[in-house]
Design a protein around this motif. Sequence first.
Motif, PDB file in Angstrom:
ATOM      1  N   SER B 128       0.827  -1.216   0.000  1.00  0.00           N
ATOM      2  CA  SER B 128       0.000   0.000   0.000  1.00  0.00           C
ATOM      3  C   SER B 128       0.858   1.261   0.000  1.00  0.00           C
ATOM      4  O   SER B 128       0.398   2.344  -0.385  1.00  0.00           O
ATOM      5  CB  SER B 128      -0.920  -0.001   1.226  1.00  0.00           C
ATOM      6  N   SER B 141      -3.275 -10.698  -5.520  1.00  0.00           N
ATOM      7  CA  SER B 141      -4.579 -10.265  -5.001  1.00  0.00           C
ATOM      8  C   SER B 141      -5.710 -10.750  -5.883  1.00  0.00           C
ATOM      9  O   SER B 141      -6.763 -11.176  -5.402  1.00  0.00           O
ATOM     10  CB  SER B 141      -4.612  -8.743  -4.844  1.00  0.00           C
ATOM     11  N   SER B 150      -8.418 -15.386   1.830  1.00  0.00           N
ATOM     12  CA  SER B 150      -8.457 -14.084   2.488  1.00  0.00           C
ATOM     13  C   SER B 150      -7.082 -13.421   2.503  1.00  0.00           C
ATOM     14  O   SER B 150      -6.999 -12.212   2.588  1.00  0.00           O
ATOM     15  CB  SER B 150      -8.974 -14.244   3.926  1.00  0.00           C
ATOM     16  N   THR B 151      -6.034 -14.229   2.434  1.00  0.00           N
ATOM     17  CA  THR B 151      -4.692 -13.633   2.386  1.00  0.00           C
ATOM     18  C   THR B 151      -3.748 -14.574   1.664  1.00  0.00           C
ATOM     19  O   THR B 151      -4.025 -15.777   1.564  1.00  0.00           O
ATOM     20  CB  THR B 151      -4.173 -13.341   3.808  1.00  0.00           C
ATOM     21  N   ASP B 166      -2.364  -8.817   3.697  1.00  0.00           N
ATOM     22  CA  ASP B 166      -2.964  -8.002   4.794  1.00  0.00           C
ATOM     23  C   ASP B 166      -2.115  -8.125   6.049  1.00  0.00           C
ATOM     24  O   ASP B 166      -0.990  -8.632   6.000  1.00  0.00           O
ATOM     25  CB  ASP B 166      -4.415  -8.415   5.043  1.00  0.00           C
ATOM     26  N   ASP B 167      -2.635  -7.704   7.217  1.00  0.00           N
ATOM     27  CA  ASP B 167      -1.824  -7.622   8.423  1.00  0.00           C
ATOM     28  C   ASP B 167      -1.958  -8.847   9.332  1.00  0.00           C
ATOM     29  O   ASP B 167      -1.486  -8.841  10.458  1.00  0.00           O
ATOM     30  CB  ASP B 167      -2.242  -6.380   9.240  1.00  0.00           C
ATOM     31  N   SER B 168      -2.660  -9.865   8.843  1.00  0.00           N
ATOM     32  CA  SER B 168      -2.862 -11.000   9.742  1.00  0.00           C
ATOM     33  C   SER B 168      -1.529 -11.638  10.124  1.00  0.00           C
ATOM     34  O   SER B 168      -1.337 -12.050  11.262  1.00  0.00           O
ATOM     35  CB  SER B 168      -3.776 -12.045   9.079  1.00  0.00           C
ATOM     36  N   SER B 209      -7.240  -9.773  13.786  1.00  0.00           N
ATOM     37  CA  SER B 209      -8.590  -9.884  13.226  1.00  0.00           C
ATOM     38  C   SER B 209      -9.449 -10.888  13.980  1.00  0.00           C
ATOM     39  O   SER B 209     -10.666 -10.758  14.038  1.00  0.00           O
ATOM     40  CB  SER B 209      -8.513 -10.323  11.762  1.00  0.00           C
TER      41      SER B 209
END
Lengths: 164, 697
Positions: B128, B141, B150-151, B166-168, B209
């Motif tokens: 990002s 993605s 999801s990731t 993502d941040d997981s 999450s």
Amino acid sequence: MQLLTFTVAGQTYAIASRTVIEVLPLVPARPIPLMPDYVKGIFTYRGHLVPLIDLGRRLAAKPLAERLSTRVMVVEFDPVHRSPSSEPPSACVRLGLVAENVISICSALDADASFPAMELPDALFLGKLLRIRGQTIQLLVIEHILPPAILRGLFPATAEAKSP
Amino acid sequence: MTQSFGLPTPSALAQQSTAPPPAFNDASMPRSIAGRLLFWFLVIALIPCAILTAITARIASTALENSVRNNLIQIAAAKATELEAYAQERLRDGTALSRSPSVINAIPELSATLEQSGVSLPNALRASSLSEPRPIDTFLSYAAKAFGYSTVLLIENSGRVVFSLDDSVPLGASLLSGTLATSELAIGFDRSRTLLQSELSTFQTYGKSGQPLAFVTTPIFLNGKVIGVLAMGLGPNRIWKVLSDLSGLGDTGEVITGERMGDNVLVTAPLRHAPDAAFRMLIPLGSAVGSTIQKAASGQRGYGTASDYRNQEVVAAWCYLPSYRWGMNVKQDATEAFALVRFQRMAIIALSLATIIGVTLAALIVARTISNPIRTAVAVARQVASGDLRANVGITSDDETGALLTAIQTMTNDLRGLIGRIQKSSVALISTATAIQATSSEQQQVIADYGASTSQAVAAVKQISVTSQELVRTMTEVNDMAAHTGAMAAEGRGNLSGMDGTMRQLATSTSSFGAKLATISERAANINLAVTTITKVADQTNLLSINAAIEAEKAGEYGLGFLVVAREIRRLADQTAVASLDIERMVKEMQYSVSAGVMEMDKFAEQVRVGVQEIGDVSGKLSEIISGVQGISGRFGQVTEGMRAQSQGAEQIREAMIRLADGAARTASSLNDFNSATIHLRGAVGDLKEEVSRFTT
């Protein structure tokens, strides 16, 4: 002084023998009604009526036994004057005194000892006490042998003649 | 079948009249016709019905249970197959993606970038933060969206995360150290790198999450060497969707999955009855609740009935899902699953009850038609037995029972006539028997009186006889005694005569002795008289001397000598008196003794005289006795003889009387027998009459 001795209830008494007229055997007496029991009655002595006094009843309240030695002492005295004169006056009275063992005469000179008379108001007849040959003898004053009332009753004329 | 015995006793239903006589009462089977009919109807109708029902019910239950079981097993198999296929697909996705050149090339590039950026590594690598998207970002993605991940992570061979969507999982974190070293992702990474194949890790929560993720890890090869691992995070939603499809499980059925975590089983999907149970509910191993999911999680496979986590009775089929390392459990509440079986059971019971009631009613009706006429016949017979012959049978039918009733009617009519005649005869008999008995009683009384009089006479005569005998005995004794007395009296008289002489001599000598004593007494009296005289003389002397002494004193001097004489006289008199007193006393004592002796002699003489006289009297009386006794003895002999004759006569009379009394007693006893026979006759006739009178005609 001669004394005529006798016994009453076993005790020896005596009276002056000069007052005694005569000693007689026991004689029957006629009773006087309503008199004290020591006055046994009245008997005839030489033509006079003389009262008979039972010394047993008078001194010891018990009657005398009738024996041969039981005799009558006829005495004579002046009821007012104590000592009778040598000649008996007409006013003198006579009494018969009954006692036992009237069998002996003794002399007062033989007494070993003598005791003065007692002065008891109810017993003025008790005289001196003498001791003769070991025997104590009570002298009796016969003027007081009867109480004054009885004496006056028995001898009225004498009493009235003498009293004023 | 046992229900038929539990019904109200058939006899109680059938019996409407009075209690039956004892003869009807000894059967162990139902007693009345109705009872017996009912019993056999029920036996015939119910045994086949019950057997048929039992078999049918058994088959139907088994079929139902099998269908439930098959249904559950099929559903479980279908779900397992679907989930396994989904897992295989995901592995294939990973394999396909790891072979794409962009991914293979991205690993060295990203590693190089990471080396350059140094300290500001996270920011440098974050997609990002880049001014323009890199090709690898776009590709991955897109792939994630297309395959539903999801990731997506790219991990170096050294374990460092070099790419993350993502941040997981943080970028740049190492899987071989820190908090991630023990995670499922680390295990998957290690297995893929080592085994060189795709792996699906179990679900675990990563990052902030809170979403559970399972990673598909695939090794990335470059020139035949592993340079890194591609990890794609897969959410549980798709799996949950499969599991929440509950078609064919009714209103209470559900699918439950769980995985083992130490000593517990963790539920890994939302449940129908507990929607938020996923990854939260723990079921301890070995506990009674949820035993089926415990077995499934332990790798077993099976079907059975058990209690679930709600402690409800359930029917369950369970199996193991190896790709996910989960146990799956398809179950349905037993109440719902077996509802049909229960309904069937209820229907069978209701049907059985309806059959029993119908059969009972039919049996009762049939029994009533048969037993009614019989009961009428029984009532008539019982009435006749109790003596009432007026009973009338109402004949209603002309079958067998009708014939029975007709026969009973005829019998009753005949009996009625017969009893009437017997009654009349028994009355006549009784009056005759009474008359006989009265006559015999009178006769018996007369005989009894006669017997009593005779007995009294016998007793009197016996008494006389006894008395006479006693008298004879007494008289004999008296006679002996009289003779003895006579002898003794004679002896006594001889003795008395000797004694009489002695007594007379004694009397004579006593009289002479008394006379001598009287003489002594007289002499003593004379002495006494003399002594008295002496005493009197002495006394007189004493008296005389005293008076003399008194007189002498009065005479004074002249009397002194006389006084002495008087005293001597007195002393003499005293001595005389004393001596005479002694004599007197002695004489008196002697006199007293003599008079006492005389008196005693007189008394003795008198006694002797009286004794002599009495002896004379006794002697005379003894003489009289002796002569009297001698006379009596002879007469006693005559009396005794007469008595003896009288006693013998009385004895003869007594024997005659006894014979007479015996005769009377025998007559009385025979009359008694006659009388008792008459009484028996009368009693028998009375019994007969009583028996007959019981019948009412």
